[in-house]
Design an enzyme around this catalytic site. Structure first.
Site, mmCIF file in Angstrom:
data_model
loop_
_atom_site.group_PDB
_atom_site.id
_atom_site.type_symbol
_atom_site.label_atom_id
_atom_site.label_comp_id
_atom_site.label_asym_id
_atom_site.label_seq_id
_atom_site.Cartn_x
_atom_site.Cartn_y
_atom_site.Cartn_z
ATOM 1 N N ARG A 45 0.834 -1.190 0.000
ATOM 2 C CA ARG A 45 0.000 0.000 0.000
ATOM 3 C C ARG A 45 0.873 1.245 0.000
ATOM 4 O O ARG A 45 2.079 1.175 0.230
ATOM 5 C CB ARG A 45 -0.931 0.020 1.213
ATOM 6 C CG ARG A 45 -0.191 0.102 2.546
ATOM 7 C CD ARG A 45 -1.125 -0.057 3.727
ATOM 8 N NE ARG A 45 -2.115 0.997 3.781
ATOM 9 C CZ ARG A 45 -1.913 2.180 4.344
ATOM 10 N NH1 ARG A 45 -0.730 2.477 4.877
ATOM 11 N NH2 ARG A 45 -2.867 3.082 4.371
ATOM 12 N N LEU A 46 0.224 2.367 -0.254
ATOM 13 C CA LEU A 46 0.812 3.689 -0.061
ATOM 14 C C LEU A 46 -0.160 4.486 0.795
ATOM 15 O O LEU A 46 -1.385 4.362 0.636
ATOM 16 C CB LEU A 46 1.016 4.400 -1.405
ATOM 17 C CG LEU A 46 2.278 4.100 -2.197
ATOM 18 C CD1 LEU A 46 2.186 4.739 -3.575
ATOM 19 C CD2 LEU A 46 3.523 4.595 -1.474
ATOM 20 N N ASP A 47 0.364 5.322 1.678
ATOM 21 C CA ASP A 47 -0.503 6.130 2.510
ATOM 22 C C ASP A 47 -1.329 7.094 1.670
ATOM 23 O O ASP A 47 -0.973 7.427 0.533
ATOM 24 C CB ASP A 47 0.327 6.916 3.526
ATOM 25 C CG ASP A 47 0.987 6.009 4.551
ATOM 26 O OD1 ASP A 47 0.324 5.069 5.007
ATOM 27 O OD2 ASP A 47 2.165 6.246 4.880
ATOM 28 N N HIS A 48 -2.421 7.563 2.259
ATOM 29 C CA HIS A 48 -3.338 8.495 1.592
ATOM 30 C C HIS A 48 -2.608 9.723 1.059
ATOM 31 O O HIS A 48 -2.920 10.227 -0.034
ATOM 32 C CB HIS A 48 -4.421 8.905 2.605
ATOM 33 C CG HIS A 48 -5.500 9.775 2.068
ATOM 34 N ND1 HIS A 48 -5.647 11.091 2.448
ATOM 35 C CD2 HIS A 48 -6.494 9.530 1.179
ATOM 36 C CE1 HIS A 48 -6.694 11.619 1.829
ATOM 37 N NE2 HIS A 48 -7.226 10.695 1.047
#
Length: 212
Positions: A45-48
């Site tokens: 994932r990647l942060d928002h």
């Protein structure tokens, strides 16, 4: 044979296809706004508030090989930090710094004259951040918000973070919201395979209510 999708995740987009929580009742942008391939899931994932390369696939074993820390896929980021880190700060990042969850492993770090990236939407406010520096940082760990915590530890908070590579896969040629497909042949890249060349980048048409 597996199919891998390389996506340039935009700023302020969730690394998932639905938004269950929302913010103040407002729907947040999700992956469904930019890619419409059924049955695929993110490998990691990647942060928002982070941008850049996100890998997606419908092959659970391949997702595990890409995302599990045991396989140590190096991840490279271009990071815009507050101020001008001196050589001592960069050396500390290279050697490892003590965070709340322990020492980080040594990172590869170098200064950049320019990011080579498109401007963020919305851009940073130069009045609030008059002096910034671009760094390229490669790590082999996957702790929560690790790069941001590392740069803050040496006195230079991260203002913008863009992942440009995961192992052999690179963001090259993809604008925010664009994606491309690559077909992988056994053995998988975690052994000795190499990614293939996919077709031209694609962008899902904008949908009503989606944030880009």
């Amino acid at each position: 044979m597996s199919t891998l999708y390389l996506l340039h995740k935009p700023y302020r987009m969730l690394s998932q296809f639905t938004d269950r929580a929302g913010v103040d009742g407002e729907r947040r942008a999700t992956l469904a706004d930019v890619i419409d391939v059924p049955g695929i899931y993110p490998a990691g994932r990647l942060d928002h508030d982070s941008e850049g390369l996100l890998l997606l696939c419908d092959d659970g074993e391949l997702i595990h090989r890409i995302s599990h820390p045991r396989h140590k896929q190096p991840k490279t980021y271009r990071v815009q930090v507050e101020g001008e880190p001196d050589d001592a700060a960069l050396q500390a990042l290279r050697q490892g710094v003590a965070l709340g969850d322990g020492m980080t492993k040594p990172a590869k770090v170098r200064r950049l004259e320019a990011s080579g990236l498109p401007e963020r939407d919305p851009p940073l406010d130069p009045r609030r951040h008059p002096v910034t520096t671009w760094l390229e940082i490669t790590i082999s760990e996957g702790r929560n918000r690790q790069v941001r915590r590392m740069t803050a530890h040496v006195g230079h908070p991260t203002l913008r973070l863009v992942r440009v590579a995961i192992g052999p896969w690179r963001l090259d040629g993809l604008a925010p919201g664009e994606w491309r497909r690559e077909t992988l042949h056994a053995p998988t890249p975690s052994r000795r395979g190499r990614p293939g060349q996919g077709p031209a980048p694609r962008r899902k048409p904008a949908t009503r209510g989606g944030r880009r």
